[in-house]
Design a protein around this motif. Sequence first.
Motif, PDB file in Angstrom:
ATOM      1  N   UNK A  19       3.122   2.896   1.146  1.00 26.00           N
ATOM      2  CA  UNK A  19       4.073   2.815   0.035  1.00 26.00           C
ATOM      3  C   UNK A  19       5.511   2.909   0.546  1.00 26.00           C
ATOM      4  N   UNK A  20       5.738   3.789   1.511  1.00 25.74           N
ATOM      5  CA  UNK A  20       7.097   3.973   2.038  1.00 25.74           C
ATOM      6  C   UNK A  20       7.616   2.721   2.750  1.00 25.74           C
ATOM      7  N   UNK A  21       6.681   1.822   3.112  1.00 28.63           N
ATOM      8  CA  UNK A  21       7.103   0.577   3.782  1.00 28.63           C
ATOM      9  C   UNK A  21       7.042  -0.620   2.823  1.00 28.63           C
ATOM     10  N   UNK A  22       6.876  -0.319   1.538  1.00 27.56           N
ATOM     11  CA  UNK A  22       6.891  -1.395   0.550  1.00 27.56           C
ATOM     12  C   UNK A  22       5.659  -2.287   0.587  1.00 27.56           C
ATOM     13  N   UNK A  23       4.528  -1.750   1.080  1.00 24.27           N
ATOM     14  CA  UNK A  23       3.291  -2.532   1.150  1.00 24.27           C
ATOM     15  C   UNK A  23       2.259  -1.884   0.231  1.00 24.27           C
TER      16      UNK A  23
ATOM     17  N   UNK B  90     -12.354   6.540  -2.098  1.00 21.90           N
ATOM     18  CA  UNK B  90     -11.131   6.606  -2.917  1.00 21.90           C
ATOM     19  C   UNK B  90     -10.087   7.524  -2.288  1.00 21.90           C
ATOM     20  N   UNK B  91     -10.535   8.703  -1.847  1.00 22.40           N
ATOM     21  CA  UNK B  91      -9.567   9.643  -1.261  1.00 22.40           C
ATOM     22  C   UNK B  91      -8.960   9.072   0.021  1.00 22.40           C
ATOM     23  N   UNK B  92      -9.807   8.393   0.787  1.00 20.46           N
ATOM     24  CA  UNK B  92      -9.305   7.840   2.048  1.00 20.46           C
ATOM     25  C   UNK B  92      -8.296   6.719   1.770  1.00 20.46           C
ATOM     26  N   UNK B  93      -8.605   5.899   0.776  1.00 18.25           N
ATOM     27  CA  UNK B  93      -7.693   4.809   0.421  1.00 18.25           C
ATOM     28  C   UNK B  93      -6.362   5.362  -0.099  1.00 18.25           C
ATOM     29  N   UNK B  94      -6.429   6.469  -0.848  1.00 21.39           N
ATOM     30  CA  UNK B  94      -5.202   7.084  -1.370  1.00 21.39           C
ATOM     31  C   UNK B  94      -4.292   7.508  -0.218  1.00 21.39           C
ATOM     32  N   UNK B  95      -4.916   7.983   0.853  1.00 20.96           N
ATOM     33  CA  UNK B  95      -4.137   8.417   2.025  1.00 20.96           C
ATOM     34  C   UNK B  95      -3.412   7.227   2.666  1.00 20.96           C
TER      35      UNK B  95
ATOM     36  N   UNK C  89       3.656   7.624  14.239  1.00 17.85           N
ATOM     37  CA  UNK C  89       4.042   7.195  15.595  1.00 17.85           C
ATOM     38  C   UNK C  89       3.958   5.678  15.759  1.00 17.85           C
ATOM     39  N   UNK C  90       3.280   5.018  14.825  1.00 22.39           N
ATOM     40  CA  UNK C  90       3.079   3.577  14.949  1.00 22.39           C
ATOM     41  C   UNK C  90       3.945   2.798  13.962  1.00 22.39           C
ATOM     42  N   UNK C  91       4.885   3.494  13.297  1.00 25.98           N
ATOM     43  CA  UNK C  91       5.633   2.888  12.191  1.00 25.98           C
ATOM     44  C   UNK C  91       6.279   1.549  12.553  1.00 25.98           C
ATOM     45  N   UNK C  92       7.008   1.523  13.650  1.00 25.33           N
ATOM     46  CA  UNK C  92       7.736   0.294  14.006  1.00 25.33           C
ATOM     47  C   UNK C  92       6.771  -0.865  14.220  1.00 25.33           C
ATOM     48  N   UNK C  93       5.642  -0.575  14.871  1.00 26.08           N
ATOM     49  CA  UNK C  93       4.690  -1.643  15.175  1.00 26.08           C
ATOM     50  C   UNK C  93       3.953  -2.112  13.932  1.00 26.08           C
ATOM     51  N   UNK C  94       3.667  -1.180  13.022  1.00 28.91           N
ATOM     52  CA  UNK C  94       3.029  -1.580  11.760  1.00 28.91           C
ATOM     53  C   UNK C  94       3.973  -2.496  10.988  1.00 28.91           C
ATOM     54  N   UNK C  95       5.248  -2.118  10.933  1.00 27.51           N
ATOM     55  CA  UNK C  95       6.231  -2.952  10.223  1.00 27.51           C
ATOM     56  C   UNK C  95       6.327  -4.344  10.841  1.00 27.51           C
TER      57      UNK C  95
ATOM     58  N   UNK D 195       1.029  -6.832   0.910  1.00 30.00           N
ATOM     59  CA  UNK D 195      -0.197  -6.105   0.547  1.00 30.00           C
ATOM     60  C   UNK D 195      -1.163  -6.060   1.729  1.00 30.00           C
ATOM     61  N   UNK D 196      -1.994  -5.025   1.719  1.00 27.84           N
ATOM     62  CA  UNK D 196      -3.004  -4.891   2.773  1.00 27.84           C
ATOM     63  C   UNK D 196      -4.306  -4.407   2.137  1.00 27.84           C
ATOM     64  N   UNK D 197      -5.407  -4.957   2.638  1.00 28.40           N
ATOM     65  CA  UNK D 197      -6.733  -4.533   2.168  1.00 28.40           C
ATOM     66  C   UNK D 197      -7.223  -3.443   3.112  1.00 28.40           C
TER      67      UNK D 197
END
Lengths: 239, 239
Positions: B61-65, B50-55, B21-27, B35-37
């Motif tokens: 990934x779909x936004x090229x980050x 690790x599992x949380x970071x994978x999520x 729901x936040x896709x446009x604003x994240x972009x 990249x994002x930490x």
Amino acid sequence: MSKNLLLISTSTTHGTGYLEHAEEEVKSLMEGKKSILFIPYARPGGISHSDYTAKAREAFAQWGVSVTGVHEYENAVQAVQEAESVFIGGGNTFVLLRNLYANKLVEPLRERINKGMPYMGTSAGTNVAGRTIGTTNDMPIVHVKTFDALQLVPFNINPHFLDPDPSSTHMGETRDTRIAEFHHHNRQPVIGLREGSMLRINGDTVRLLGPHSARVFLQSKKPMEFKPSDDINFLLDAY
Amino acid sequence: MSKNLLLISTSTTHGTGYLEHAEEEVKSLMEGKKSILFIPYARPGGISHSDYTAKAREAFAQWGVSVTGVHEYENAVQAVQEAESVFIGGGNTFVLLRNLYANKLVEPLRERINKGMPYMGTSAGTNVAGRTIGTTNDMPIVHVKTFDALQLVPFNINPHFLDPDPSSTHMGETRDTRIAEFHHHNRQPVIGLREGSMLRINGDTVRLLGPHSARVFLQSKKPMEFKPSDDINFLLDAY
């Protein structure tokens, strides 16, 4: 003398007056006692200590028990040391615990209650009877130097326990999820007390009272439901 | 450079995927960044770092980050100092803040973000962007030495804000009551962000985004509702 506690989930259930649903149990706890020291520190809705004490006074008057507020004494520690019985009312658990420490009441309360002075708590007052306040539902509106509580029982309590609403679209954590998260960091058992439920501790025994079952959470186990007639004394053996 | 923040009430709204729901604003926040930490300390449901970071990695990934987890670095402070942008995910706010302090990340985060590094938070990650965590809904499952948070904005936030259910018979405090109690002890404004709402801070302006109005609580005032088109910049002038 042995422990004599009444730990009530909520002071007021839907459609009944203040302490009304617990009347028989309060009378049983207070048998032979004529006075109770009220600790109004949790200040529900920000109500003053005097107004909150007046509310408790009105409820106990009908049972022939006189109520004094701990704030009415110059020396709060002495008030606890000389009280016939103690009642801590609900409100905000952080504000309550912070004030118990600020007034140096934690040790004196523990000592008197462990020697048999009757204690009753509702909501936040039930929460602080446990090991820590780590399972309160309240907002952390003030900071407390430690979450360690009165430790009158060796487990934690979640008052106002609420079952998930299957029709809800809200994504906030359910009570089960929150308590499971608690058990990633803490090992003591947690009992979820639904509104209308009470725990009555008499020496080495604990009984669940009221119309509902209670939900018990042990670390790394599935939650379990216990009915009022079930034996839950294992809770007192928790370390 | 000026502040660039996206504070999201919940990562997942009912019926949509993670961050969907936040896709446009994240972009928009991430424009030009590759990249994002990710800081996974809040561990929702006790999930591993690790599992949380994978999520998070899958969503970005779909936004090229590309996403790295702060736990993957030997030096977490350096990771913050060298990050292009930072995202703190939801979970338990106490666990999160405790780990931010334990890893000495509070000051480095504040410094970088105040200089313009893009920051996004969801739920607990939104909570810690405020003055204190005093308006979290989470259970205090671990102790934190202070409730002071990142203070990226001069007010407090209540994520997952929930309106009272008029059909409920539950006697636990409503969100309005809890926040009114907060204002007996604290004076900063509080904004209740309903699920689906976001705050976008760009330099000296703050905008409410998403489909809902937000509820603003000022000390000693009646709560007020603001729509996404309303001017809420006064929140940034809070002391």
